[in-house]
Design a protein around this motif. Sequence first.
Motif, mmCIF file in Angstrom:
data_model
loop_
_atom_site.group_PDB
_atom_site.id
_atom_site.type_symbol
_atom_site.label_atom_id
_atom_site.label_comp_id
_atom_site.label_asym_id
_atom_site.label_seq_id
_atom_site.Cartn_x
_atom_site.Cartn_y
_atom_site.Cartn_z
ATOM 1 N N ALA A 24 -6.455 -14.279 6.658
ATOM 2 C CA ALA A 24 -7.200 -14.736 5.330
ATOM 3 C C ALA A 24 -7.435 -13.760 4.071
ATOM 4 O O ALA A 24 -6.461 -13.388 3.425
ATOM 5 N N ALA A 25 -8.265 -12.960 5.276
ATOM 6 C CA ALA A 25 -9.082 -12.437 4.281
ATOM 7 C C ALA A 25 -8.230 -10.531 4.756
ATOM 8 O O ALA A 25 -8.060 -10.242 3.232
ATOM 9 N N ALA A 26 -7.223 -10.460 5.615
ATOM 10 C CA ALA A 26 -6.167 -9.434 5.493
ATOM 11 C C ALA A 26 -5.341 -9.927 4.628
ATOM 12 O O ALA A 26 -5.065 -8.257 3.632
ATOM 13 N N LEU A 27 -4.869 -10.913 4.434
ATOM 14 C CA LEU A 27 -3.975 -11.772 3.045
ATOM 15 C C LEU A 27 -4.131 -11.111 2.299
ATOM 16 O O LEU A 27 -4.054 -10.921 1.061
ATOM 17 N N ALA A 76 -4.458 -7.977 -3.021
ATOM 18 C CA ALA A 76 -4.788 -6.676 -4.245
ATOM 19 C C ALA A 76 -3.915 -5.526 -3.578
ATOM 20 O O ALA A 76 -3.620 -4.557 -5.036
ATOM 21 N N ALA A 77 -3.267 -5.131 -2.978
ATOM 22 C CA ALA A 77 -2.980 -3.701 -2.612
ATOM 23 C C ALA A 77 -1.412 -3.151 -3.345
ATOM 24 O O ALA A 77 -1.574 -2.796 -4.114
ATOM 25 N N GLU A 78 -1.049 -4.500 -2.884
ATOM 26 C CA GLU A 78 0.700 -4.924 -4.136
ATOM 27 C C GLU A 78 -0.132 -4.814 -5.935
ATOM 28 O O GLU A 78 1.422 -4.804 -6.245
ATOM 29 N N ASP A 88 -5.177 -3.413 7.348
ATOM 30 C CA ASP A 88 -5.189 -2.841 8.980
ATOM 31 C C ASP A 88 -6.286 -2.944 9.354
ATOM 32 O O ASP A 88 -6.088 -3.345 11.102
ATOM 33 N N GLU A 89 -7.387 -2.450 8.908
ATOM 34 C CA GLU A 89 -8.625 -2.368 9.681
ATOM 35 C C GLU A 89 -8.809 -4.022 10.201
ATOM 36 O O GLU A 89 -9.860 -4.450 11.460
ATOM 37 N N ARG A 95 -5.239 1.334 -3.588
ATOM 38 C CA ARG A 95 -3.637 1.269 -2.760
ATOM 39 C C ARG A 95 -4.170 0.915 -1.713
ATOM 40 O O ARG A 95 -4.211 0.273 -0.551
ATOM 41 N N ASP A 96 -4.038 2.289 -1.268
ATOM 42 C CA ASP A 96 -4.551 3.722 0.268
ATOM 43 C C ASP A 96 -5.496 2.727 0.812
ATOM 44 O O ASP A 96 -4.747 1.803 1.879
ATOM 45 N N ARG A 97 -6.462 2.268 -0.260
ATOM 46 C CA ARG A 97 -8.066 2.122 0.236
ATOM 47 C C ARG A 97 -7.545 0.606 0.811
ATOM 48 O O ARG A 97 -8.216 0.228 2.370
ATOM 49 N N LEU A 98 -6.680 -0.132 0.128
ATOM 50 C CA LEU A 98 -6.931 -1.891 0.658
ATOM 51 C C LEU A 98 -5.987 -2.056 1.847
ATOM 52 O O LEU A 98 -5.829 -2.772 2.108
#
Length: 388
Positions: free
Chosen positions: A277-280, A285-287, A303-304, A295-298
Amino acid sequence: MMIDLPGIGAYTLNEPVTWPAIDAPATSRIVYAAAHVVADPLGDNTPGAPAVVDWEATLRFRHHLWSHGLRVADAMDTAQRNAGLDWAATKELVRRSAAEARTVGDPATLVACGAGTDHAPGAADLHTITAAYSEQIETVQSAGAGVIIMASRQLARAAEDPRDYHQVYGKLFGLADRPVILHWLGEMFDPQLAGYWGSRDVAEATESFLELIHAHAATVDGVKVSLLDEEHEVRLRAALPEGVKLYTGDDFNYPSLIRTGSHALLGIFDAIAPAAAAALQALDAAEAAGDVAERDRLLAAYDEILAPTVPLSRKIFETPTYHYKTGIVFLAWLNGHQDAFAMVNGAQSARSLRHLAQVFRLADRAGLLADQELAVRRMKTLLAVNGL
């Protein structure tokens, strides 16, 4: 906090992780967690016996998944279809799961259930197999849930070529009251499904599969593919008709596949719901980000979060892959979602203590032991029962 684990030795747990609360489901991807069932520990859930389910705990776990913004794929292989969950229990699961979803929202959105032919193990001709499928589709639709047409062992035995698959599925599409999800389950999950879609050659089977989908695109919401082959999935995703989704079922390569465009229907999301859920949310937010650096940070955050879940998933789904349900239920028990490490068909015995110790360690490394003291206490109890 430290625990002695077989095959590992003295293991010091990581700092616990507190996952953020989720206000709303992700919007960039549609994501289903294939959910397990909780066995009644006092029931006669020995191999071959009718399943005795702890319904209260089973439904409570579905609320856990919904609370993380995930949809539920129910009555699937994660729920031990063709592996101990008989048709009587399956029908009750479908009815109860859909009814429980109504307390949260729209059951057709929140839950989709598997429809197969497992209640007719002796079905040997296409007509009988189609009738068996039809009965289960009607059961799911009458409950108000979405339909996932599962791969059929009986059809795999009876079909002589791709045309037989197309004949059966073509009739099933005509029964659907809304677009369905098709399930291609690889033989690593069920050896009796080898040669599905009419060929043991994956390229030929894919051609047959795509021909079927293109012919019935208006009645196919998406396809759930569990072949554990990332390159094949990417090619298949690109070849689907517009509007037909690819729901990854690849429990080895899901982070990259979801990131590059696949939706998801995954058994591992039963075990890693808070992290998923946290990754999604980060992916959403990135998209939506207008700034490239943001975007790259998100995406790096996405990935992390998921990176340490992959070794856990690969351990749970290691060969023989079809025993993965044991690790899923083991983690649910460690995390307090059920009172006993018990499964229908006695499947809690399908993995070794050394395997489960590694699952414990990898879950901790991924931040997925919700209450470390409880998890350690339960792990020590399991070890003590086994003389350690």
